[in-house]
Design a protein around this motif. Structure first.
Motif, PDB file in Angstrom:
ATOM      1  N   THR A  22       4.854  -4.897  -7.258  1.00  0.00           N
ATOM      2  CA  THR A  22       5.473  -4.393  -6.027  1.00  0.00           C
ATOM      3  C   THR A  22       5.145  -5.243  -4.810  1.00  0.00           C
ATOM      4  OG1 THR A  22       3.590  -2.911  -5.646  1.00  0.00           O
ATOM      5  CG2 THR A  22       5.483  -2.015  -6.864  1.00  0.00           C
ATOM      6  N   ILE A  23       4.134  -6.092  -4.894  1.00  0.00           N
ATOM      7  CA  ILE A  23       3.696  -6.850  -3.720  1.00  0.00           C
ATOM      8  C   ILE A  23       4.770  -7.846  -3.305  1.00  0.00           C
ATOM      9  CG2 ILE A  23       2.082  -8.623  -2.906  1.00  0.00           C
ATOM     10  CD1 ILE A  23      -0.141  -7.184  -4.284  1.00  0.00           C
ATOM     11  N   ASN A  66       1.490   0.467  -6.285  1.00  0.00           N
ATOM     12  CA  ASN A  66       2.491   0.672  -5.227  1.00  0.00           C
ATOM     13  C   ASN A  66       2.318  -0.257  -4.034  1.00  0.00           C
ATOM     14  OD1 ASN A  66       4.077   3.054  -6.198  1.00  0.00           O
ATOM     15  ND2 ASN A  66       2.048   3.996  -6.218  1.00  0.00           N
ATOM     16  N   LEU A  67       1.366  -1.167  -4.109  1.00  0.00           N
ATOM     17  CA  LEU A  67       1.027  -2.008  -2.965  1.00  0.00           C
ATOM     18  C   LEU A  67       2.169  -2.958  -2.617  1.00  0.00           C
ATOM     19  CD1 LEU A  67      -1.402  -2.359  -1.087  1.00  0.00           C
ATOM     20  CD2 LEU A  67      -2.166  -4.234  -2.557  1.00  0.00           C
ATOM     21  N   LEU A  68       2.587  -2.949  -1.318  1.00  0.00           N
ATOM     22  CA  LEU A  68       3.654  -3.818  -0.842  1.00  0.00           C
ATOM     23  C   LEU A  68       3.105  -5.026  -0.092  1.00  0.00           C
ATOM     24  CD1 LEU A  68       6.072  -1.088   0.583  1.00  0.00           C
ATOM     25  CD2 LEU A  68       6.262  -2.271  -1.600  1.00  0.00           C
ATOM     26  N   SER A  69       2.064  -4.819   0.707  1.00  0.00           N
ATOM     27  CA  SER A  69       1.505  -5.890   1.532  1.00  0.00           C
ATOM     28  C   SER A  69       0.004  -5.967   1.323  1.00  0.00           C
ATOM     29  CB  SER A  69       1.802  -5.649   3.011  1.00  0.00           C
ATOM     30  OG  SER A  69       3.183  -5.645   3.252  1.00  0.00           O
ATOM     31  N   LEU A  70      -0.478  -7.142   0.967  1.00  0.00           N
ATOM     32  CA  LEU A  70      -1.906  -7.403   0.849  1.00  0.00           C
ATOM     33  C   LEU A  70      -2.221  -8.533   1.815  1.00  0.00           C
ATOM     34  CD1 LEU A  70      -4.593  -6.878  -0.610  1.00  0.00           C
ATOM     35  CD2 LEU A  70      -3.930  -8.577  -2.295  1.00  0.00           C
ATOM     36  N   MET A  71      -2.813  -8.192   2.961  1.00  0.00           N
ATOM     37  CA  MET A  71      -3.033  -9.155   4.035  1.00  0.00           C
ATOM     38  C   MET A  71      -4.514  -9.177   4.384  1.00  0.00           C
ATOM     39  SD  MET A  71       0.360  -7.948   6.164  1.00  0.00           S
ATOM     40  CE  MET A  71       0.298  -9.180   7.441  1.00  0.00           C
ATOM     41  N   LEU A  75      -1.829   3.388  -2.310  1.00  0.00           N
ATOM     42  CA  LEU A  75      -1.861   2.450  -1.195  1.00  0.00           C
ATOM     43  C   LEU A  75      -0.590   1.599  -1.152  1.00  0.00           C
ATOM     44  CD1 LEU A  75      -3.867   1.798   1.069  1.00  0.00           C
ATOM     45  CD2 LEU A  75      -4.735  -0.079  -0.346  1.00  0.00           C
ATOM     46  N   LEU A  76       0.046   1.556   0.048  1.00  0.00           N
ATOM     47  CA  LEU A  76       1.242   0.740   0.263  1.00  0.00           C
ATOM     48  C   LEU A  76       0.926  -0.520   1.058  1.00  0.00           C
ATOM     49  CD1 LEU A  76       3.802   3.529   1.291  1.00  0.00           C
ATOM     50  CD2 LEU A  76       3.483   2.515  -0.975  1.00  0.00           C
TER      51      LEU A  76
END
Length: 1011
Positions: free
Chosen positions: A457-458, A435-440, A412-413
């Motif tokens: 990575t966030i 690998n997560l970049l955005s957690l919104m 999940l990105l």
């Protein structure tokens, strides 16, 4: 016949055979030598380039060379691809008598179509694509009667597509994509009955026209690409006669009417792209089209339900129906498609619950259902095969807890689930997903506490408007890559940990409306990148630390409604927004904030005072201290005047010494002129005119002059700063600009006429543009615009603004998609958009541009170079250059054109882009954000559309920005009355499309980075 006679006959036959063999061998040897001589001549003509160093007489046979193909010992193919050739094709190339294949693609070849290729009588395949050819394709091109493959795409050919192409009866492949054709579609193409591939895509200059009915007779056509070609009208029902069609892309046009049933009955069709048109009505059933693997009908006016027949399309890998008016539920069987990877239905009126089978039967990669009316829970198996990258379900009525399986989804990105009704705790594995970049996850009712460890990575962490509680953990120091931390409106308590100040990449920190207590950490100088800080509506106390004055990029500071006490720090950054109201602050307000712009920044602080009586704040006492302060001013003035005198004296002495040295050495020391076209002036004409009287501006690295010359009237001259010990950085910038501009030929890119240099000066001579740069027309503080020198501000009307936007977009599009390798400008801004007398836009100033080593590959620069307000966030964070850096900057220009505000304008955030996004998130009516001077002229719909495009281009994540190809097409359609909102509705009804959209979401492009 006697035996003797028979022997004689046999001997004669043997002799004849031997003679024929020897003759053939001699003929072959002679042909080989002749062909070898031609190759050596070609090498010499191309000035012996390094990539042809193996072309030597001693290097075995030329049939083994990679650029050469032979059949039966004779040359039949010649391919010089991506070889940086900037000369015309050799006129003697057809001395290679047996040529059937010629490929000179991806070079910089100038001039007209090489009609001397007609002498290659056996030519079957010709590829001249991706070059600088211009002029018209000749009407007698059918003299190449044996052609089976013709590719003239990505060139500057213009005018009509010649009808004579329809007489190339053997043609199998015709590619004329991405050129400047501006004539009509020839009906004669319908006579190419052997044609299998037809690509006319991205010919933006073609006039509006419907699809010729004769073309639907191409029964052998398998691939038909005609996207972005200004097609209008309805898709003809006779398209069903193209029975061999496998791939059809006629997207990004202005097609109207219904999708014909016959189109979706083509049994061989595998790919169908009709997105970004104005097709209406319901989607027809597709019972017969069992071979479809990808359907994209995004951004039309389609209504009704998704047909139940879609459940029979078992081979689908991609289903994209976003930005329509579809309603009802998704057919149950869609969730069980065995090959489905990409599912996009965002921005519709779809409802119902989601099939629990989604992801279980296929390797789902993207699941985008945002801005609908779905209810129920998220399917448990979305990441069943471990390949889910994007989960975008914001703005729905989804509820319940998140599936635990998402916590184990390492692929999940992006997770964007804000503005729903989710509850419970976040699955623990999500916090540390690798690998997560955005957690919104904002605007839900999640509970629980923040973890000590967050995925490294966030970069975007948004949890506002939930019910999280507890303290901000000391482990926050491990969140090293977080750029945006938004935790507004929760139940966090305790003090702000000192460890939070170690997050050096933070640009936005929002902790307002919580229950935080204690002082603000004193060591905040690590927040070097912080632009926005909001800690309002907490219970913070103590003094505001003086170190906050060292946060030089901070522009938004809100500490209101707390219990801060003591004095306001004597030095604060240059803040565009400041709110210290409702605290217990005392003392004098710093003098730089004693103006009406900050009239509401200090309210409800009884202990504060000012010297300015116009502000509604208590006046400070005028006692001895004030008189002492006043008496010191004359002394400071005297000291300043003395210092200025000494500086001027030093500069005068330096100038005299330098002038003496120049005269001693001989001032005119070997000027060198390199021209790129025929000139009517000499270097002495230019150098002698570089006077103060002719200065018109200053660029990033030097002064710009307007110099009168014969024939042309004026030229623009950019002089790199004069310095005997020339800075290597400036020299590199000069050579970069010359290298790029000398190879570029495009109507929307400034034309470089020549360069002039000597040992300590460097000049670039351009065509002059009467209306100068765009910023001079938009800057409201300016008292004049253009070259007229009028004392009032001339308002640039909307049609001109749109024309400028389209022109500049074309220039950038050419750089990104037609140049090989691609060019990234890196400093796109209004001062680098020049305007001619008719307000045609020209992209200029390539001193910062860099060529990408390989298309699509990121290039990391040693430092960030650009202009504040235009710099993409990922460029600041990683110093990585990509095409999307330019897209972001261009998006800022679109926002400037529509709002009339400058790029560094700020309200709630640091720049115009942040301000615009914030206004959209708050649900502001877009027409209230537009430039009122232009709105009065009646172009509100178009302006709203371009504003929304600017929002798309300035998305935080590069993948969510459109490509410049897409930008060009959308701008063209804006000029035709196209809007992103639904047609025939009030403007205010269109606003909710963006109302809840968060920064970085993207707004509906099917291929996030379709480059």
């Amino acid at each position: 016949m006697t035996k003797s006679s028979q022997s004689c006959v046999k001997l004669s036959c043997y002799s004849l055979l031997t003679f024929l063999i020897l003759s053939h061998a001699n003929s072959q040897s002679e042909m080989y030598n002749d062909e070898n001589k031609v190759l050596m001549k070609i090498k010499q003509y191309l000035q012996n380039p390094p990539y042809l160093s193996h072309w030597t007489l001693s290097n075995s046979t030329h049939c083994s060379w990679p650029q050469v193909n032979c059949t039966n010992g004779s040359i039949t193919g010649l391919a010089l691809v991506e070889s940086n050739i900037n000369q015309t094709i050799p006129t003697f190339i057809c001395d290679l008598k047996n040529l059937t294949y010629v490929n000179f693609s991806a070079n910089y070849i100038p001039g007209k179509f090489p009609t001397y290729l007609y002498n290659c009588s056996k030519l079957e395949s010709l590829d001249l694509s991706m070059n600088n050819f211009d002029g018209k394709v000749p009407d007698d091109i059918d003299l190449l009667a044996n052609l089976q493959y013709l590719n003239l795409g990505s060139t500057n050919f213009f005018g009509d597509i010649p009808a004579s192409i329809g007489r190339l009866k053997e043609l199998r492949v015709l590619k004329l994509q991405y050129s400047l054709f501006n004539g009509t579609y020839p009906d004669e193409i319908g006579n190419l009955f052997n044609l299998e591939t037809l690509d006319l895509s991205s010919n933006f200059e073609l006039p509006r026209s419907s699809l010729p009915l004769s073309w639907t007779k191409l029964s052998k056509l398998k691939v038909f690409y005609m996207y972005s070609c200004n097609m209008v009208g309805e898709i003809p029902e006779t398209i069903g006669e193209m029975v061999a069609l496998e791939k059809l892309d006629i997207s990004q046009n202005s097609l109207t009417g219904k999708i014909p049933n016959s189109l979706l009955l083509l049994r061989n069709l595998t790919i169908l792209y009709l997105y970004h048109n104005s097709l209406s009505g319901e989607i027809p059933g597709v019972v017969e089209a069992l071979n479809l693997t990808a359907i994209d009908l995004t951004k039309n006016d389609l209504t009704g339900k998704i047909p139940d027949d879609f459940g029979k399309l078992q081979k689908l890998t991609g289903l994209c129906l976003s930005l329509n008016k579809l309603s009802g539920e998704i057919p149950e069987n869609v969730g069980r498609f065995p090959y489905l990877k990409d599912f996009r239905v965002f921005f519709n009126n779809l409802s119902g619950t989601l099939s629990p089978d989604f992801g279980r039967f296929s390797k789902l990669g993207s699941f985008h259902i945002a801005s609908n009316k779905f209810s129920g829970s998220i399917p448990e198996n979305l990441c069943y095969h471990g390949e889910l990258r994007n989960l975008t379900v914001y703005d729905n009525n989804l509820s319940g807890e998140l599936p635990e399986s998402l916590g184990n989804c390492s692929s999940l990105l992006e997770l964007k689930i804000f503005n729903n009704q989710f509850s419970g705790k976040i699955p623990s594995g999500l916090w540390t997903s690798s690998n997560l970049l955005s957690l919104m996850v904002s605007q839900n009712t999640f509970t629980g506490e923040l973890p000590d460890r967050l995925s490294s990575t966030i970069s975007r962490f948004e949890i506002s408007y939930n019910q999280f509680s507890g303290r901000i953990p000391a482990g926050v120091s491990s969140w090293k890559n977080v750029v945006v931390f938004n935790a507004s409106k929760n139940f966090f308590n305790g003090s702000i940990p000192q460890e939070l100040t170690t997050l050096t990449k933070l640009t936005t920190l929002l902790l307002d409306q919580n229950h935080l207590t204690g002082p603000l950490p004193s060591y905040v100088i690590s927040w070097k990148s912080l632009v926005t800080l909001n800690l309002s509506q907490n219970q913070l106390s103590g003094q505001i630390p003086d170190t906050i004055g060292q946060l030089f990029v901070l522009s938004q500071l809100d500490l209101s409604k707390n219990q801060f006490s003591g004095k306001i720090p004597s030095q604060l950054p240059r803040l565009t927004n400041l709110n210290l109201s409702s605290n217990r602050l005392t003392g004098r307000i710093p003098i730089e904030f004693e103006n009406s712009a900050y009239s509401s920044s200090f309210l409800d602080n009884p202990g504060l005072c000012v010297d300015n009586p116009s502000l509604n704040i208590t006046l400070c006492n005028t006692g001895p201290q004030s008189r002492t302060k006043g008496s010191s001013r004359p002394l400071a003035l005297i000291v300043s005047l003395v210092a200025i005198f000494f500086i001027l004296a030093f500069l005068a002495s330096f100038s005299i010494i330098r002038l003496f040295r120049k005269r001693k050495q001989g001032f005119d020391n070997s000027w060198k002129l390199i021209s790129f076209q025929r000139l009517s002036f000499t270097e002495s004409n230019i150098v002698s005119s570089l006077t103060e009287h002719n200065i018109i501006g200053h660029g990033g690295y030097g002064t710009v002059y307007r110099v009168p010359v014969s024939d042309l009237g004026y030229v623009g001259v950019k002089k790199i700063w004069n310095n005997i010990n020339l800075d290597k950085k400036l020299e590199s910038s000069f050579h970069a600009e010359v290298k790029i501009l000398s190879n570029i030929r495009h109507n929307n890119i400034v034309k470089l006429l020549c360069c002039i240099s000597n040992q300590d000066s460097m000049l670039l001579v351009y065509e002059y543009h009467e209306n100068r740069s765009l910023d001079r027309w938009l800057l409201k503080k300016s008292k004049s615009s253009g070259v007229s020198g009028s004392v009032h501000r001339v308002v640039l009307d909307w049609p001109k603004r749109l024309k400028i936007a389209i022109g500049a977009a074309h220039g950038l599009c050419y750089m990104h998609h037609d140049c090989s390798p691609a060019i990234v400008h890196r400093d796109v801004k209004t001062s680098n958009i020049l305007l001619d007398l008719q307000f045609n836009a020209k992209v200029a100033d390539f001193g910062l541009a860099r060529m990408l080593i390989k298309p699509g590959e990121l290039e990391t620069m040693s430092n960030v170079v650009g202009s504040f307000g235009y710099i993409a966030p990922e460029y600041i964070r990683t110093t990585q250059v990509s095409k999307k850096v330019d897209v972001f900057s261009f998006g800022v220009i679109l926002l400037e054109l529509t709002t009339g505000k400058e790029a560094n304008y700020g309200d709630e955030h640091s720049s115009l882009a942040e301000w615009a996004w914030h206004k959209v998130e708050l649900g502001s009516n877009i027409d209230e954000l537009l430039d009122k001077d232009v709105m009065e002229l009646g172009y509100v719909d178009e302006m709203c559309s371009v504003f929304k495009l600017g929002i798309m281009c300035t998305a935080t994540l590069p993948a969510n920005r459109p490509s410049m190809k897409e930008v060009v097409q959308i701008l063209h359609r804006c000029g035709e009355g196209f809007t992103f909102a639904e047609r025939n509705v009030r403007q205010n009804d269109a606003v909710p499309i963006l109302k809840s959209s968060k920064r970085g979401q993207g707004l509906g492009f099917v291929d996030g980075d379709s480059e």
